[in-house]
Design an enzyme around this catalytic site. Structure first.
Site, PDB file in Angstrom:
ATOM      1  CG  HIS A  57      55.508  14.456  57.460  1.00 48.41           C
ATOM      2  ND1 HIS A  57      54.502  15.398  57.348  1.00 48.41           N
ATOM      3  CD2 HIS A  57      54.880  13.250  57.476  1.00 48.41           C
ATOM      4  CE1 HIS A  57      53.326  14.787  57.304  1.00 48.41           C
ATOM      5  NE2 HIS A  57      53.527  13.490  57.386  1.00 48.41           N
ATOM      6  CD  GLU A  59      58.344  18.909  55.423  1.00 47.08           C
ATOM      7  OE1 GLU A  59      57.425  19.530  54.870  1.00 47.08           O
ATOM      8  OE2 GLU A  59      58.280  17.674  55.658  1.00 47.08           O
ATOM      9  CB  CYS A  82      51.512  19.130  56.760  1.00 44.20           C
ATOM     10  SG  CYS A  82      52.458  18.327  58.084  1.00 44.20           S
ATOM     11  CB  CYS A  91      56.052  19.816  58.814  1.00 46.68           C
ATOM     12  SG  CYS A  91      56.089  18.043  58.446  1.00 46.68           S
ATOM     13  CG  ASP A 207      48.819 -11.102  27.506  1.00 42.99           C
ATOM     14  OD1 ASP A 207      48.609 -11.743  26.462  1.00 42.99           O
ATOM     15  OD2 ASP A 207      49.058  -9.880  27.524  1.00 42.99           O
ATOM     16  CG  LEU A 211      49.202  -8.061  36.312  1.00 42.13           C
ATOM     17  CD1 LEU A 211      47.791  -7.574  36.608  1.00 42.13           C
ATOM     18  CD2 LEU A 211      49.763  -7.334  35.100  1.00 42.13           C
ATOM     19  N   GLY A 300      44.377  -4.414  28.188  1.00 48.01           N
ATOM     20  CA  GLY A 300      44.785  -4.475  26.792  1.00 48.01           C
ATOM     21  C   GLY A 300      44.185  -3.377  25.955  1.00 48.01           C
TER      22      GLY A 300
END
Length: 365
Positions: A57, A59, A82, A91, A207, A211, A300
């Site tokens: 994390h 921190e 957290c 943390c 198309d 992606l 679309g």
């Protein structure tokens, strides 16, 4: 216009926010978080960013870098630390052992496992805690995480390119190239910042897109590619299966999942997922189980309209190009009224010959 001078807290929190941005599209199901440790005389002695789920994390990274110098310093973090144990320890425990004098937090964590408990633990340990510095920016940055926690679905970005007369293509069933190279590059940068990119089966048929994230943009975590296809019309020969992009998930109806077409698509390399109910919402909710907290909805026309009609669109990115497609063109949102001036935190910029208009459909929360 005279700009307001930033306070020291705002200056350091902006630094932490810049670190947090590095995790966009990489950390789900975790939030993006940045942190820095600063001494009383303004020396930065530690920086950190949470860049992947399961990794350290922000921190903890910042405090580890600061070492013993963290004693009596101030920790700036973009999200409440957290208090629970996941892949890493809490943390708050690491902050307390570092003998930090004060913690400045941009925004509280809405996760039920945290949600104010992190602040309470730190204050109970004798640490001064200030909340709300650069809160608006921090809230925007973690909209995918906040949306997933509060609404149980991903943050949805509707991305569309239109002509000057608001058309997506010259006619139904025809692929129409509208945007410039500069705009395409910008779109790929957006792809790099989300967990998934999604289209409907009609877009695959017309198309045949890859992606993927291109334009030499680095992305460590594979981009999940989603096809909404209740009738399983996607051909196993589609280009999306021939590339080494991220995993392909096909969301279909409960009836279609056991069909011959489903088996062929799985053999082609996809994961076919059966979803009950009607509309897009159940499919989006199911994506949460694949650690998808943000979706770039590229098309679309039918998918765009369905998401809009179901009030599922959180953010719009509209590329307006210098073309006129005329009366046979396919209109954005099936011709429903839409005004970009209603977008919250609207941005307008020129990229090549195109105008990019983007903003939130509702105020980030």
């Amino acid at each position: 216009m005279v700009e307001k001078a930033l306070s020291n807290d705002e200056t350091w929190m902006r630094r932490a926010l810049a670190h947090a941005e590095r995790g966009l599209g990489q950390t789900s199901p975790n939030p993006v978080v940045g942190a820095c440790v600063v001494t009383d005389d303004g020396a930065v002695i530690g920086d950190g960013a949470h860049e992947r789920a399961g990794g350290p994390h922000a921190e903890v990274l910042a405090l580890n870098q600061a070492g013993s110098r963290a004693r009596g310093a101030t920790l700036y973090c973009t999200l409440e630390p957290c208090v629970h144990i996941g892949f890493t320890g809490p943390c708050t425990e690491r902050i307390l052992t570092a003998k930090i004098r004060s913690v400045v937090i941009a925004v509280k964590d809405p996760d039920p496992r945290v949600n104010g408990r992190g602040v309470s633990v730190l204050r109970a340990g004798g640490i001064d805690v200030d909340i709300g510095v650069c809160q608006e920016k921090a809230t925007e940055l973690n909209q995918p995480f906040f949306t997933a926690i509060r609404l149980g679905r991903p943050f949805v970005i509707l991305k569309a390119a239109t002509s000057l007369d608001g058309k997506l293509s010259s006619k139904v069933g025809t692929r129409t190239f509208l945007t410039s190279a500069d705009a395409n590059r910008y779109a790929h940068h957006m792809r790099a910042k989300v967990d998934a990119i999604a289209v409907g089966s009609e877009t695959v048929l017309v198309d045949d897109p890859l992606l993927t994230v291109r334009e030499e943009i680095f992305r460590e975590r594979p981009l999940i590619r989603v096809i909404f296809d209740r009738r399983l019309r996607t051909p196993p020969t589609a280009k999306i299966f021939s590339t080494r992009g991220g995993p392909v998930i096909i969301m279909t109806s409960e009836k279609g999942v056991s069909s011959k077409a489903a088996r062929a698509l799985e053999e082609a390399g996809s994961t076919v997922v059966a979803v009950g109910g009607t509309g897009l919402l159940p499919m989006l909710q199911r994506l949460i189980s694949f650690n998808v907290q943000s979706v770039l909805l590229e098309g679309g026309a039918m998918i765009h309209s369905a998401a809009w009609d179901e009030n599922l669109v959180d953010y719009i990115q509209l590329y307006v190009t210098p073309h006129i497609l005329g009366g046979n063109g396919v209109p954005l949102l099936k011709g429903k009224s839409f005004s970009s001036t209603a977008l919250v935190k609207r941005q307008v910029k020129m990229l090549g010959n195109d105008v990019i208009i983007e903003g939130y459909v509702h105020r980030p929360h």
